[in-house]
Write a protein that holds these residues in place. Structure first.
Motif, mmCIF file in Angstrom:
data_model
loop_
_atom_site.group_PDB
_atom_site.id
_atom_site.type_symbol
_atom_site.label_atom_id
_atom_site.label_comp_id
_atom_site.label_asym_id
_atom_site.label_seq_id
_atom_site.Cartn_x
_atom_site.Cartn_y
_atom_site.Cartn_z
ATOM 1 N N THR A 195 0.861 -1.187 0.000
ATOM 2 C CA THR A 195 0.000 0.000 0.000
ATOM 3 C C THR A 195 0.902 1.244 0.000
ATOM 4 O O THR A 195 2.126 1.143 0.152
ATOM 5 C CB THR A 195 -0.900 0.023 1.248
ATOM 6 O OG1 THR A 195 -0.076 0.210 2.420
ATOM 7 C CG2 THR A 195 -1.673 -1.284 1.375
ATOM 8 N N PRO A 196 0.329 2.442 -0.175
ATOM 9 C CA PRO A 196 1.154 3.659 -0.080
ATOM 10 C C PRO A 196 1.890 3.794 1.236
ATOM 11 O O PRO A 196 2.979 4.386 1.278
ATOM 12 C CB PRO A 196 0.116 4.776 -0.265
ATOM 13 C CG PRO A 196 -0.986 4.157 -1.067
ATOM 14 C CD PRO A 196 -1.051 2.739 -0.612
ATOM 15 N N TRP A 197 1.337 3.239 2.329
ATOM 16 C CA TRP A 197 2.015 3.334 3.616
ATOM 17 C C TRP A 197 3.292 2.513 3.641
ATOM 18 O O TRP A 197 4.264 2.872 4.328
ATOM 19 C CB TRP A 197 1.071 2.898 4.734
ATOM 20 C CG TRP A 197 -0.205 3.669 4.729
ATOM 21 C CD1 TRP A 197 -1.449 3.207 4.398
ATOM 22 C CD2 TRP A 197 -0.358 5.061 5.043
ATOM 23 N NE1 TRP A 197 -2.367 4.218 4.491
ATOM 24 C CE2 TRP A 197 -1.725 5.374 4.869
ATOM 25 C CE3 TRP A 197 0.512 6.068 5.424
ATOM 26 C CZ2 TRP A 197 -2.235 6.642 5.094
ATOM 27 C CZ3 TRP A 197 0.007 7.343 5.638
ATOM 28 C CH2 TRP A 197 -1.346 7.619 5.478
ATOM 29 N N GLY A 198 3.310 1.421 2.914
ATOM 30 C CA GLY A 198 4.541 0.642 2.804
ATOM 31 C C GLY A 198 5.626 1.395 2.053
ATOM 32 O O GLY A 198 6.803 1.365 2.428
ATOM 33 N N VAL A 199 5.225 2.078 0.971
ATOM 34 C CA VAL A 199 6.184 2.905 0.232
ATOM 35 C C VAL A 199 6.703 4.027 1.119
ATOM 36 O O VAL A 199 7.905 4.336 1.129
ATOM 37 C CB VAL A 199 5.517 3.469 -1.041
ATOM 38 C CG1 VAL A 199 6.473 4.408 -1.775
ATOM 39 C CG2 VAL A 199 5.075 2.337 -1.961
ATOM 40 N N LEU A 200 5.794 4.626 1.896
ATOM 41 C CA LEU A 200 6.198 5.715 2.790
ATOM 42 C C LEU A 200 7.185 5.217 3.841
ATOM 43 O O LEU A 200 8.199 5.881 4.138
ATOM 44 C CB LEU A 200 4.956 6.310 3.452
ATOM 45 C CG LEU A 200 5.169 7.538 4.344
ATOM 46 C CD1 LEU A 200 5.754 8.685 3.545
ATOM 47 C CD2 LEU A 200 3.845 7.951 4.986
ATOM 48 N N LEU A 201 6.922 4.051 4.437
ATOM 49 C CA LEU A 201 7.831 3.492 5.429
ATOM 50 C C LEU A 201 9.203 3.215 4.826
ATOM 51 O O LEU A 201 10.243 3.511 5.439
ATOM 52 C CB LEU A 201 7.244 2.204 6.013
ATOM 53 C CG LEU A 201 8.162 1.420 6.968
ATOM 54 C CD1 LEU A 201 8.481 2.237 8.212
ATOM 55 C CD2 LEU A 201 7.529 0.080 7.335
ATOM 56 N N ALA A 202 9.228 2.646 3.622
ATOM 57 C CA ALA A 202 10.503 2.335 2.978
ATOM 58 C C ALA A 202 11.292 3.606 2.668
ATOM 59 O O ALA A 202 12.517 3.649 2.845
ATOM 60 C CB ALA A 202 10.253 1.534 1.699
ATOM 61 N N GLU A 203 10.614 4.647 2.214
ATOM 62 C CA GLU A 203 11.318 5.895 1.884
ATOM 63 C C GLU A 203 11.851 6.574 3.138
ATOM 64 O O GLU A 203 12.977 7.091 3.146
ATOM 65 C CB GLU A 203 10.391 6.832 1.118
ATOM 66 C CG GLU A 203 10.079 6.341 -0.293
ATOM 67 C CD GLU A 203 9.288 7.353 -1.104
ATOM 68 O OE1 GLU A 203 8.779 8.333 -0.507
ATOM 69 O OE2 GLU A 203 9.175 7.169 -2.329
ATOM 70 N N ILE A 204 11.077 6.576 4.223
ATOM 71 C CA ILE A 204 11.568 7.174 5.467
ATOM 72 C C ILE A 204 12.762 6.388 5.992
ATOM 73 O O ILE A 204 13.762 6.958 6.457
ATOM 74 C CB ILE A 204 10.440 7.230 6.508
ATOM 75 C CG1 ILE A 204 9.365 8.234 6.074
ATOM 76 C CG2 ILE A 204 10.981 7.608 7.876
ATOM 77 C CD1 ILE A 204 8.163 8.283 7.000
ATOM 78 N N THR A 205 12.680 5.057 5.932
ATOM 79 C CA THR A 205 13.782 4.225 6.405
ATOM 80 C C THR A 205 15.050 4.480 5.601
ATOM 81 O O THR A 205 16.151 4.575 6.169
ATOM 82 C CB THR A 205 13.399 2.738 6.317
ATOM 83 O OG1 THR A 205 12.204 2.506 7.066
ATOM 84 C CG2 THR A 205 14.515 1.860 6.847
#
Length: 326
Positions: A195-205
Motif C-alpha cells: 500500500t502507499p504506507w509501505g512505500v512511505l515506510l521504505a522511503e523514510i527508512t
C-alpha cells in the motif's frame, strides 16, 4: 662675494636640475598610460603576457568537462524534450502535452508523487533530528560506530532496504510467519507494504540518514559551553533543544530536507520493489508509458515535467539556504 663665487662654481659644475637625466631618473608613467606602450590603459595584458596565457589555459582545461556534460547530459535531455514535442502522427506539436495533462492517470500520479515526497520528507526530518540528538548528545556505548555506520548506509541502494522490509513485513515475511505459527491463522496481519504506507515506510527508512549526516556535522560545531551554561541555570532538555540546538540545526535541516524531497520525487526502485498496487508515481508513469504502452512522446512529457519540478525545487532550496546562511 665669496658666496656668489661659490654658487657660480657649483653652477659651472652642473647643479642637480641641470644635469642630463639618467635612465633610472626618468619620470614615472602617468596613470593612464603603460610603460611599454604610450597611451595603453593600465592593467590591460599585452599580447603574450602571462595573465593572458593563464586565461587561455583555463579555457582549454574547461573544455573537456563542458564537452562531456553536453554529450552525456544536455544532449540526451534535449532529445527527451524534442521527442515530447513529436506526436506519433508526425510533425512538431504540443499535442502530447495536452493529452498527458488531460489524462486522469497523470493527475493521480502527480498527486501521489507530491504527497508521498512531502510526507516522507517530514518523517525523515522528525526521525533524523531525534536520532541525531541521541547520537550527538546522549552518551552510550557504540555511538561512534553508529555514526560511522550511517556513512556506510548512505551507499546502500534503495532496493536493498526495500527487500529487507519485504523479508520482515512481507506477506510471507518473518513477522507474518511468526504470527501464523503462533495463532494458526491463514495469513498474518502485516499487509501494508503493498500500500502507499509501505512505500512511505521504505522511503523514510532509506532517506533518514541523508538528514542525520548534515545534522551530526552541525552538532559537532555547536559550542558545548552554551549547553552547560543553560543546564547550570536550570533549563531542562526540551528548552535547551528549542532555544539553543534547534536554531543551530535549521540550516542543516533545510539542506537535508531539500535533498530528501528531491530524491523522493524521483524515487523509482522503492515503488517498484514494494509492488504497491495502485501506487503510481511520475517515475513509474514514465516506465509504464515507455515500456508497457510504447507511448514514447507521453513518457517524455512526464519525464520533462518531473525534471522541471526537481529543478524548481532545487532552485527554491538554493534561495532558502542562502537566506538561512547554509
Amino acid at each position: 662675494m665669496a658666496s656668489g663665487s661659490g654658487r657660480s662654481a657649483l653652477k659651472g659644475r652642473g647643479e642637480p636640475h641641470d644635469r642630463p637625466r639618467q635612465d633610472h631618473e626618468r619620470p614615472a608613467a602617468s596613470p593612464g598610460t603603460s610603460g611599454g606602450a604610450p597611451g595603453a590603459p593600465t592593467g590591460t595584458p599585452a599580447a603574450g603576457s602571462p595573465a593572458r596565457s593563464r586565461k587561455v589555459a583555463a579555457w582549454i582545461w574547461a573544455l573537456p568537462p563542458v564537452a562531456l556534460l553536453a554529450l552525456f547530459f544536455l544532449y540526451p535531455l534535449a532529445l527527451v524534450v524534442q521527442q515530447s514535442l513529436q506526436p506519433d502522427t508526425g510533425g512538431t506539436s504540443v499535442r502530447p502535452y495536452a493529452d498527458v495533462f488531460a489524462s486522469e492517470a497523470f493527475r493521480e500520479a502527480l498527486w501521489t508523487t507530491v504527497w508521498l515526497a512531502v510526507a516522507a520528507t517530514l518523517g525523515c526530518l522528525v526521525l533524523g533530528f531525534v536520532l541525531a540528538l541521541v547520537i550527538a548528545f546522549v552518551p552510550f556505548p557504540g555511538a561512534r560506530a553508529v555514526s560511522k555506520f550511517i556513512d556506510v548506509f548512505l551507499s546502500f541502494p534503495s532496493f536493498l532496504i526495500t527487500l529487507a522490509l519485504l523479508f520482515i513485513y512481507g506477506s510471507v515475511g518473518m513477522a507474518n510467519g511468526l504470527w501464523t505459527d503462533v495463532t494458526g491463522a491463514a495469513e498474518g496481519p502485516f499487509q501494508f507494504l503493498t500500500t502507499p504506507w509501505g512505500v512511505l515506510l521504505a522511503e523514510i527508512t532509506y532517506f533518514t540518514p541523508f538528514v542525520i549526516r548534515p545534522l551530526l556535522a552541525a552538532f559537532s560545531q555547536l559550542d558545548t559551553a552554551q549547553l552547560e551554561a543553560a543546564s547550570s541555570l536550570g533549563a531542562r532538555a526540551p528548552r535547551i533543544i528549542r532555544r539553543i540546538i534547534l536554531p543551530e540545526a535549521l540550516p542543516a535541516l533545510a539542506a537535508g530536507g531539500s535533498l530528501v524531497l528531491v530524491l523522493c520525487l524521483n524515487e523509482f526502485g522503492i515503488v517498484l520493489f514494494t509492488g504497491a498496487k495502485g501506487v503510481t508515481t511520475l517515475p513509474m508513469l514514465v516506465y509504464s508509458k515507455a515500456i508497457l504502452e510504447s507511448d514514447y512522446p507521453g513518457a517524455c512529457v512526464v519525464a520533462v515535467v518531473n525534471v522541471l519540478i526537481s529543478v524548481g525545487l532545487y532552485g527554491l532550496y538554493r534561495v532558502v539556504s542562502r537566506r538561512a546562511g547554509a
